[in-house]
Motif scaffolding. Structure first.
Motif, PDB file in Angstrom:
ATOM      1  N   VAL A  72      29.014  56.009  33.671  1.00 28.76           N
ATOM      2  CA  VAL A  72      27.983  57.058  33.600  1.00 28.76           C
ATOM      3  C   VAL A  72      26.878  56.266  33.014  1.00 28.76           C
ATOM      4  CG1 VAL A  72      27.187  59.075  32.847  1.00 28.76           C
ATOM      5  CG2 VAL A  72      29.275  58.935  34.029  1.00 28.76           C
ATOM      6  N   MET A  73      27.068  55.679  31.868  1.00 32.15           N
ATOM      7  CA  MET A  73      26.065  55.113  30.892  1.00 32.15           C
ATOM      8  C   MET A  73      25.253  53.888  31.825  1.00 32.15           C
ATOM      9  SD  MET A  73      26.014  57.292  28.642  1.00 32.15           S
ATOM     10  CE  MET A  73      24.681  56.584  27.815  1.00 32.15           C
ATOM     11  N   VAL A  74      26.156  53.235  32.430  1.00 31.83           N
ATOM     12  CA  VAL A  74      25.519  51.883  33.307  1.00 31.83           C
ATOM     13  C   VAL A  74      24.634  52.725  34.340  1.00 31.83           C
ATOM     14  CG1 VAL A  74      25.885  50.425  35.024  1.00 31.83           C
ATOM     15  CG2 VAL A  74      27.409  50.478  32.976  1.00 31.83           C
ATOM     16  N   GLU A  75      24.825  53.943  34.927  1.00 34.98           N
ATOM     17  CA  GLU A  75      24.256  54.502  35.797  1.00 34.98           C
ATOM     18  C   GLU A  75      22.720  55.175  35.104  1.00 34.98           C
ATOM     19  OE1 GLU A  75      24.285  58.043  39.340  1.00 34.98           O
ATOM     20  OE2 GLU A  75      25.972  57.467  37.917  1.00 34.98           O
ATOM     21  N   VAL A  76      22.826  55.487  33.887  1.00 39.56           N
ATOM     22  CA  VAL A  76      21.816  55.973  33.191  1.00 39.56           C
ATOM     23  C   VAL A  76      20.776  54.832  32.849  1.00 39.56           C
ATOM     24  CG1 VAL A  76      21.125  56.755  30.830  1.00 39.56           C
ATOM     25  CG2 VAL A  76      23.194  57.851  32.066  1.00 39.56           C
ATOM     26  N   TRP A  77      21.430  53.736  32.569  1.00 39.55           N
ATOM     27  CA  TRP A  77      20.474  52.671  32.161  1.00 39.55           C
ATOM     28  C   TRP A  77      19.572  52.268  33.548  1.00 39.55           C
ATOM     29  CZ3 TRP A  77      18.091  49.360  28.811  1.00 39.55           C
ATOM     30  CH2 TRP A  77      17.898  48.285  29.167  1.00 39.55           C
ATOM     31  N   ARG A  78      20.303  52.250  34.726  1.00 41.75           N
ATOM     32  CA  ARG A  78      19.836  51.776  35.973  1.00 41.75           C
ATOM     33  C   ARG A  78      18.995  52.658  36.757  1.00 41.75           C
ATOM     34  NH1 ARG A  78      25.365  49.260  38.666  1.00 41.75           N
ATOM     35  NH2 ARG A  78      25.448  47.443  37.547  1.00 41.75           N
TER      36      ARG A  78
END
Length: 202
Positions: A72-78
């Motif tokens: 989820v946090m990777v998706e937030v960054w991207r």
């Protein structure tokens, strides 16, 4: 403790002044959209535990919850550039993403378990069919063997040679040293007796 952060290097990041306590999540997420790693770290500290809580309630499994939280946090960054503060808060945007990811993981795991179960069921069915078929064949063989015992010696030999070893009537006659007409008659009478012994309708 929050999971380890996933940070992606970017060129010349914008810097957000202040700490997570001084800057709201909306401002942090907008800064993340501009490639600010410090803002991402602050946002992670702010919403990471909440994300993990949402995911854990859905996924249940601790290890998988950690994995989904990281995803989820990777998706937030991207995808931070997609955030629109006019349509809702950053926290709502992130937690909605977390809930969706958690549901996807549960469905994926369930689908995997279903596939595994289907394979196991199919194997069980094949095993059962093989055993059932073997029992049926053994039973039929015993019935035929019992029925053959009711024939005369010549009838039994003729039937076995013709139907179990594939000889023609003439070859059976030659093998048994018996006239062809006699073999045909004995075969006919023997088959009638077999039919009656096996309970097959004529």
């Amino acid at each position: 403790m929050a999971p380890e952060r996933w940070l992606h290097p970017v060129a010349e990041p914008t810097v957000v002044t202040g700490t997570a306590l001084e800057v709201g999540d909306d401002e942090l997420l907008l800064a993340v959209a501009r490639g600010d790693q410090a803002a991402f770290a602050a946002l992670y500290d702010s919403v990471g535990p909440l994300v993990h809580g949402v995911v854990r309630r859905v996924v249940r499994d601790p290890a998988q919850s950690e994995e989904v939280t990281q995803e989820v946090m990777v998706e937030v960054w991207r995808t931070a550039v997609r955030f629109d503060p006019d349509r809702g808060s950053a926290r709502t945007w992130v937690l909605t993403m977390a809930h969706r990811r958690a549901i996807d993981r549960v469905r994926s795991e369930q689908s995997s378990r279903n596939r595994t179960q289907r394979v196991a069921d199919q194997q069980h069915a094949r095993d059962f069919d093989e055993v059932s078929e073997r029992v049926e064949l053994d039973f039929e063989y015993e019935q035929v063997r019992t029925a053959l015992s009711t024939l005369t010696e010549l009838q039994r030999q003729a039937v076995e040679l013709a139907y179990y070893q594939g000889y023609t009537y003439r070859e059976v006659a030659d093998l048994l040293g018996t006239p062809l007409g006699t073999i045909k008659t004995r075969m006919r009478d023997g088959l009638i007796r077999l039919r009656d012994a096996l309970g097959v309708a004529g």
